[in-house]
Enzyme design. Structure first.
Site, PDB file in Angstrom:
ATOM      1  N   TYR A  57      19.233  10.360 -15.029  1.00  0.00           N
ATOM      2  CA  TYR A  57      19.581  11.791 -15.352  1.00  0.00           C
ATOM      3  C   TYR A  57      19.422  11.683 -16.958  1.00  0.00           C
ATOM      4  O   TYR A  57      20.248  11.157 -17.493  1.00  0.00           O
ATOM      5  CB  TYR A  57      20.866  12.394 -15.048  1.00  0.00           C
ATOM      6  CG  TYR A  57      21.191  12.678 -13.382  1.00  0.00           C
ATOM      7  CD1 TYR A  57      20.027  12.717 -12.638  1.00  0.00           C
ATOM      8  CD2 TYR A  57      22.426  13.009 -12.929  1.00  0.00           C
ATOM      9  CE1 TYR A  57      19.978  13.111 -11.281  1.00  0.00           C
ATOM     10  CE2 TYR A  57      22.392  13.419 -11.628  1.00  0.00           C
ATOM     11  CZ  TYR A  57      21.464  13.284 -10.762  1.00  0.00           C
ATOM     12  OH  TYR A  57      21.401  13.819  -9.370  1.00  0.00           O
ATOM     13  N   LEU A 215      18.866  31.816  -5.476  1.00  0.00           N
ATOM     14  CA  LEU A 215      20.177  32.600  -4.790  1.00  0.00           C
ATOM     15  C   LEU A 215      20.997  33.349  -5.926  1.00  0.00           C
ATOM     16  O   LEU A 215      21.759  34.102  -5.807  1.00  0.00           O
ATOM     17  CB  LEU A 215      20.917  31.755  -3.952  1.00  0.00           C
ATOM     18  CG  LEU A 215      20.384  31.262  -2.671  1.00  0.00           C
ATOM     19  CD1 LEU A 215      21.149  30.397  -2.012  1.00  0.00           C
ATOM     20  CD2 LEU A 215      19.903  32.548  -1.827  1.00  0.00           C
ATOM     21  N   GLY A 217      19.694  34.757  -8.297  1.00  0.00           N
ATOM     22  CA  GLY A 217      18.788  35.744  -9.143  1.00  0.00           C
ATOM     23  C   GLY A 217      17.807  35.238 -10.218  1.00  0.00           C
ATOM     24  O   GLY A 217      17.402  36.213 -11.117  1.00  0.00           O
TER      25      GLY A 217
END
Length: 337
Positions: A57, A215, A217
């Site tokens: 990461y 989910l 938007g």
């Protein structure tokens, strides 16, 4: 606050897991170090304890930032990281071999500023390394005191069984957890992986609970992902598999599910992310849900969503509209957390 045990172990973890993929020191990091520290303190102050990162990461700087953020509160944290993903171009710079995992663990410990990990996870499967070799070196880590528990990420059902059998044959330490892509638009694990985890003593840590933002938007039907978004970055990669993943994620059926989530949110007077998180936190097969906020405000909203619950009729409605959803695959595996 609930602290279920993780898999077939006595390790108690919070129902929320803080994912730190956004933490970093480079100018492009979504979450710079001062905000990362605020997020970590708010997460721990709220009573949660499980924090997850990985050696890849932000080029390893996620581990560095996290290590400094928890230095004064190490005993409060169930600290998890992952190894196996590529760490350079050399032939032994990736995978689950004894050589690479030993190097990867030592590097993670240095970056995190700690002498032990509570949970060390195989980030990706490695078909080229015998399972016995992998499970033997992981057991060595546990026996040395550098690791307390073992887990995996993105393993298939067959891969989980193979690893557990290898641990049993070598008299080693078994896996207790699996990180898996799971949300209202990614329910493929329910068919084989969930029952396999249950039978083999693995708790499930769900990542990408908002379907990579769909989910929430963040993406619109028929429109290309906005410039600078994660999906736009993946779509721009030279790999055909990465582009295939993006195209699969933006399927019409997934937008239908997102629309239903938004409709439920409007009816309940809440947000679409809160609905998606509440649905996931109510799934009995999930031990903890990994959230990756970029800011302390996003963390507050995510924790509120996970603490919420849906009326049974609403949960059933979402179950029906999302049944049969299958995660797009990259190189035959679900995308890595």
């Amino acid at each position: 606050m609930q602290y279920p045990t993780l898999g077939r172990s006595g390790l108690r973890v919070s129902r929320a897991c803080l994912g730190t993929m956004n933490f970093g020191t480079d100018p492009q990091a979504p979450t710079p170090e001062p905000e990362a520290r605020r997020i970590v303190d708010a997460f721990l102050d709220a009573g949660h304890n499980l924090i997850d990162t990985a050696d890849t990461y932000r080029g390893g700087t996620s581990e560095e930032v996290l290590g400094r953020a928890i230095a004064h509160r190490r005993a409060e944290v169930v600290l998890a990281t992952k190894g196996a993903a590529p760490q350079g171009g050399g032939p032994n710079s990736r995978g689950l071999s004894r050589l690479h995992l030993t190097r990867a663990l030592e590097a993670s410990l240095r970056r995190l500023g700690t002498d032990y990990l509570d949970l060390y996870q195989c980030h990706l499967p490695d078909p080229d390394t015998p399972a016995e070799e992998t499970m033997a070196v992981l057991d060595d880590f546990v026996r040395s005191g550098k690791v307390r528990y073992l887990g995996c990420s993105n393993f298939t059902a067959a891969g989980i069984v193979t690893a557990q059998w290898a641990a049993q044959r070598t008299g080693g330490t078994p896996l207790i957890s699996l990180q898996a892509n799971y949300s209202l638009i990614m329910r493929a694990i329910e068919a084989e992986i969930v029952p396999t985890c249950r039978q083999n003593g693995l708790g499930i840590l769900a990542y990408s609970p908002l379907g990579s933002g769909l989910l929430a938007g963040r993406y619109q039907r028929g429109a290309a992902p906005a410039e600078g978004s994660r999906l736009a970055q993946w779509a721009a990669m030279p790999s055909p598999m990465a582009r295939s993943f993006v195209n699969g994620l933006l399927a019409e059926r997934h937008f239908d599910i997102a629309d239903e989530v938004a409709a439920v949110a409007a009816e309940l007077g809440t947000t679409a992310p809160a609905v998606a998180l509440a649905w996931l936190s109510g799934r009995p097969e999930i031990t903890s849900v990994i959230v990756g906020p970029r800011s302390a405000d996003q963390l507050t909203a995510a924790l509120a969503g996970l603490a919420g619950s849906l009326p049974e009729s609403v949960a059933a409605r979402l179950n029906v509209v999302s049944q049969g959803t299958v995660a797009p695959a990259v190189n035959g595996q679900h995308r890595a957390a």
